[in-house]
Design a protein around this motif. Structure first.
Motif, PDB file in Angstrom:
ATOM      1  N   VAL A  42       0.727  -1.083   0.027  1.00 21.77           N
ATOM      2  CA  VAL A  42      -0.177  -0.024  -0.044  1.00 21.77           C
ATOM      3  C   VAL A  42       0.827   1.215  -0.085  1.00 21.77           C
ATOM      4  CG1 VAL A  42      -1.730   1.161   1.142  1.00 21.77           C
ATOM      5  CG2 VAL A  42      -2.023  -1.287   1.152  1.00 21.77           C
ATOM      6  N   ASP A  43       1.894   1.266   0.946  1.00 23.70           N
ATOM      7  CA  ASP A  43       2.843   2.494   0.934  1.00 23.70           C
ATOM      8  C   ASP A  43       3.496   2.856  -0.296  1.00 23.70           C
ATOM      9  OD1 ASP A  43       2.109   2.922   3.561  1.00 23.70           O
ATOM     10  OD2 ASP A  43       3.768   1.753   4.328  1.00 23.70           O
ATOM     11  N   ALA A  44       3.964   1.663  -1.056  1.00 21.73           N
ATOM     12  CA  ALA A  44       4.768   1.622  -2.147  1.00 21.73           C
ATOM     13  C   ALA A  44       4.019   1.974  -3.486  1.00 21.73           C
ATOM     14  CB  ALA A  44       5.647   0.360  -2.467  1.00 21.73           C
ATOM     15  N   PHE A  45       2.611   1.286  -3.512  1.00 26.64           N
ATOM     16  CA  PHE A  45       2.279   1.526  -4.922  1.00 26.64           C
ATOM     17  C   PHE A  45       0.918   2.182  -4.816  1.00 26.64           C
ATOM     18  CE2 PHE A  45       4.525  -2.433  -5.163  1.00 26.64           C
ATOM     19  CZ  PHE A  45       5.174  -2.331  -6.437  1.00 26.64           C
ATOM     20  N   ILE A  46       0.395   2.671  -3.640  1.00 24.55           N
ATOM     21  CA  ILE A  46      -0.846   3.342  -3.527  1.00 24.55           C
ATOM     22  C   ILE A  46      -0.355   4.954  -2.794  1.00 24.55           C
ATOM     23  CG2 ILE A  46      -3.104   3.513  -2.850  1.00 24.55           C
ATOM     24  CD1 ILE A  46      -2.794   1.500  -4.943  1.00 24.55           C
ATOM     25  N   LEU A 175      -9.796  -5.142  -4.547  1.00 23.66           N
ATOM     26  CA  LEU A 175      -8.756  -5.174  -3.387  1.00 23.66           C
ATOM     27  C   LEU A 175      -8.561  -3.625  -3.206  1.00 23.66           C
ATOM     28  CD1 LEU A 175      -7.268  -6.007  -0.975  1.00 23.66           C
ATOM     29  CD2 LEU A 175      -5.446  -6.704  -2.633  1.00 23.66           C
ATOM     30  N   VAL A 176      -8.081  -3.025  -4.420  1.00 29.33           N
ATOM     31  CA  VAL A 176      -7.395  -1.692  -4.474  1.00 29.33           C
ATOM     32  C   VAL A 176      -8.552  -0.803  -3.930  1.00 29.33           C
ATOM     33  CG1 VAL A 176      -8.360  -1.017  -6.755  1.00 29.33           C
ATOM     34  CG2 VAL A 176      -6.140  -0.138  -5.784  1.00 29.33           C
ATOM     35  N   ASN A 177      -9.914  -0.968  -3.831  1.00 27.42           N
ATOM     36  CA  ASN A 177     -10.794  -0.050  -3.235  1.00 27.42           C
ATOM     37  C   ASN A 177     -10.760   0.178  -1.921  1.00 27.42           C
ATOM     38  OD1 ASN A 177     -12.133   0.926  -6.017  1.00 27.42           O
ATOM     39  ND2 ASN A 177     -13.162  -1.068  -5.952  1.00 27.42           N
ATOM     40  N   TYR A 178     -10.473  -0.953  -1.113  1.00 21.84           N
ATOM     41  CA  TYR A 178     -10.311  -0.937   0.091  1.00 21.84           C
ATOM     42  C   TYR A 178      -9.216  -0.076   0.672  1.00 21.84           C
ATOM     43  CZ  TYR A 178     -13.709  -4.699   0.616  1.00 21.84           C
ATOM     44  OH  TYR A 178     -14.814  -5.377   0.640  1.00 21.84           O
ATOM     45  N   GLY A 216     -13.555   2.778 -16.373  1.00 17.06           N
ATOM     46  CA  GLY A 216     -12.371   2.474 -15.459  1.00 17.06           C
ATOM     47  C   GLY A 216     -12.681   2.387 -14.073  1.00 17.06           C
ATOM     48  N   ALA A 217     -13.881   2.709 -13.781  1.00 14.54           N
ATOM     49  CA  ALA A 217     -14.765   2.494 -12.582  1.00 14.54           C
ATOM     50  C   ALA A 217     -16.128   1.898 -12.507  1.00 14.54           C
ATOM     51  CB  ALA A 217     -14.269   3.525 -11.558  1.00 14.54           C
ATOM     52  N   LEU A 218     -16.176   0.988 -11.339  1.00 15.28           N
ATOM     53  CA  LEU A 218     -17.829   0.600 -11.596  1.00 15.28           C
ATOM     54  C   LEU A 218     -18.402   0.865 -10.127  1.00 15.28           C
ATOM     55  CD1 LEU A 218     -17.364  -2.632 -13.832  1.00 15.28           C
ATOM     56  CD2 LEU A 218     -18.523  -0.428 -14.521  1.00 15.28           C
ATOM     57  N   TYR A 238      -7.326  -0.005 -12.306  1.00 16.45           N
ATOM     58  CA  TYR A 238      -6.338   0.827 -11.666  1.00 16.45           C
ATOM     59  C   TYR A 238      -5.298   0.809 -12.749  1.00 16.45           C
ATOM     60  CZ  TYR A 238      -3.595   3.348  -8.212  1.00 16.45           C
ATOM     61  OH  TYR A 238      -2.605   4.122  -7.644  1.00 16.45           O
ATOM     62  N   LYS A 239      -5.088  -0.093 -13.695  1.00 11.72           N
ATOM     63  CA  LYS A 239      -3.965  -0.100 -14.592  1.00 11.72           C
ATOM     64  C   LYS A 239      -4.521   0.911 -15.776  1.00 11.72           C
ATOM     65  CE  LYS A 239      -0.925  -2.900 -13.022  1.00 11.72           C
ATOM     66  NZ  LYS A 239       0.314  -2.338 -12.751  1.00 11.72           N
ATOM     67  N   ALA A 240      -5.859   0.731 -16.148  1.00 13.30           N
ATOM     68  CA  ALA A 240      -6.565   1.779 -17.162  1.00 13.30           C
ATOM     69  C   ALA A 240      -6.323   3.234 -16.570  1.00 13.30           C
ATOM     70  CB  ALA A 240      -8.064   1.407 -17.526  1.00 13.30           C
ATOM     71  N   ILE A 241      -6.611   3.379 -15.512  1.00 10.84           N
ATOM     72  CA  ILE A 241      -6.421   4.733 -14.810  1.00 10.84           C
ATOM     73  C   ILE A 241      -4.941   5.359 -14.905  1.00 10.84           C
ATOM     74  CG2 ILE A 241      -6.665   5.985 -12.673  1.00 10.84           C
ATOM     75  CD1 ILE A 241      -9.188   4.077 -12.167  1.00 10.84           C
TER      76      ILE A 241
END
Length: 346
Positions: A42-46, A175-178, A216-218, A238-241
């Motif tokens: 989370v720290d590195a990629f988000i 998962l990324v949404n959380y 890109g989001a639903l 997230y990749k498309a974004i």
């Protein structure tokens, strides 16, 4: 009809509201049984450290509605502007997560604030909805039929999440949404009345640019008939974004500079898109406005959707000196809307 000033619409005040105490990545990790490697990911990629949620992480109970947060933000904006509810003659709200389909959340908030006998509009949109609401309010104010508007924006995304889910079994787009999102609301008071020293909204622009592009989001809204479809309540590509948002933001920046006649070096403050901390860094680097001070908040608030622009505005107005200029950009990834606005302190 009211007489309009060449400096058109002015922002008298900003109000914001966050639910509950902030939730850090460690608390999320403990709640969902994730290990230290997940926190590092989370720290590195988000790059988002905190968020505020309108749902109790431990019990799963909702602690605040969008109307609760928008009422709080709107009341703060009215008090800061020294504007009484009866002086508001236009209310516009942008959100992707209204509390109900009917009544519209904007009207619930207006009622709570004591605002009545006014024009009201609610726009359904993702992160650009706040700018779309500013755009609609500004255009209506410039007709001369309205004088003072309350513009609202916010989202409560946490109520779409299953707090009992095993995150280890979720695909990345869920998962990324959380970790990306938080909840919140914001408000501004706009007027065409003279207000020496106020920040003027010199330009606002929104453009739908998603022709032929996959969402890109639903975010689902279900009733008894389709609640068992198996589709996730929320998903993010997230990749498309990552591919599309920096380029869209750069195009919007170019459009705003062209519309205002400003040079890149004329921009003193930049309010960039706020998907996440790391994405914001990438976008700011891509935009190349090296002389502009960045105004960001997503690492502290999480991506709280249509509230983010108001949190950025709150910070920007505290920094914007006489004669200084700012440009804000927001990108909506569900069907790809690019938006921007330009501010100048009189």
């Amino acid at each position: 009809m009211y007489n309009l000033d060449p400096f058109d619409t002015r922002i008298l005040s900003v109000g914001t509201a966050l639910p509950g105490a902030r939730v850090d990545n460690s608390k999320l990790a403990r709640k969902f049984g994730m290990d230290a490697l997940w926190e590092q990911w989370v720290d590195a990629f988000i790059g988002t450290r905190f968020r505020h949620l309108a749902v109790d992480v431990e019990t799963g109970e909702q602690t605040a509605t969008l109307a609760d947060l928008a009422e709080r933000a709107g009341r703060r904006a009215l008090e800061a502007a020294d504007v009484a509810p009866h002086e508001i003659d236009l209310v516009v709200m942008g959100t992707s997560t209204p509390d109900q389909l009917m009544p519209a959340t904007v009207n619930v908030v207006a009622d709570r604030l004591g605002i009545n006998d006014v024009s009201s509009y609610q726009l359904q949109s993702g992160c650009s909805g706040a700018v779309q609401a500013l755009d609609v309010a500004r255009q209506l104010l410039l007709t001369g039929r309205h004088r003072t508007a309350l513009v609202l924006g916010g989202d409560v995304v946490a109520r779409f999440y299953d707090m009992t889910a095993d995150l280890r079994s979720l695909p990345p787009e869920q998962l990324v949404n959380y970790v990306l999102f938080g909840d919140g609301a914001g408000a501004v008071v706009l007027t065409t009345e003279p207000a020496p020293g106020a920040a003027s909204l010199r330009a606002v622009r929104t453009r739908l640019v998603g022709l032929g592009m996959e969402p890109g989001a639903l975010l689902e809204w279900r009733g008894p008939v389709d609640r068992d479809t198996g589709r996730p309540p929320a998903a993010e590509d997230y990749k498309a974004i990552e591919r599309h948002v920096p380029a869209m933001a750069a195009r919007m920046l170019a459009e705003m500079l062209e519309e205002t006649g400003w040079r890149p070096t004329d921009v003193d403050h930049l309010l960039p898109p706020q998907l996440s901390g790391r994405m914001t860094e990438r976008i700011v680097s891509h935009l190349g406005l090296t002389t502009a001070a960045e105004v960001s908040c997503v690492d502290e608030t999480g991506n709280n959707g249509n509230a983010l622009v108001f949190f950025q505005l709150e910070r920007a107005l505290g920094k914007l000196g006489p004669g200084e200029r700012a440009i804000g950009i927001a990108i909506e990834s569900s069907k790809w809307i690019k938006s921007g606005f330009a501010l100048e302190r009189e």
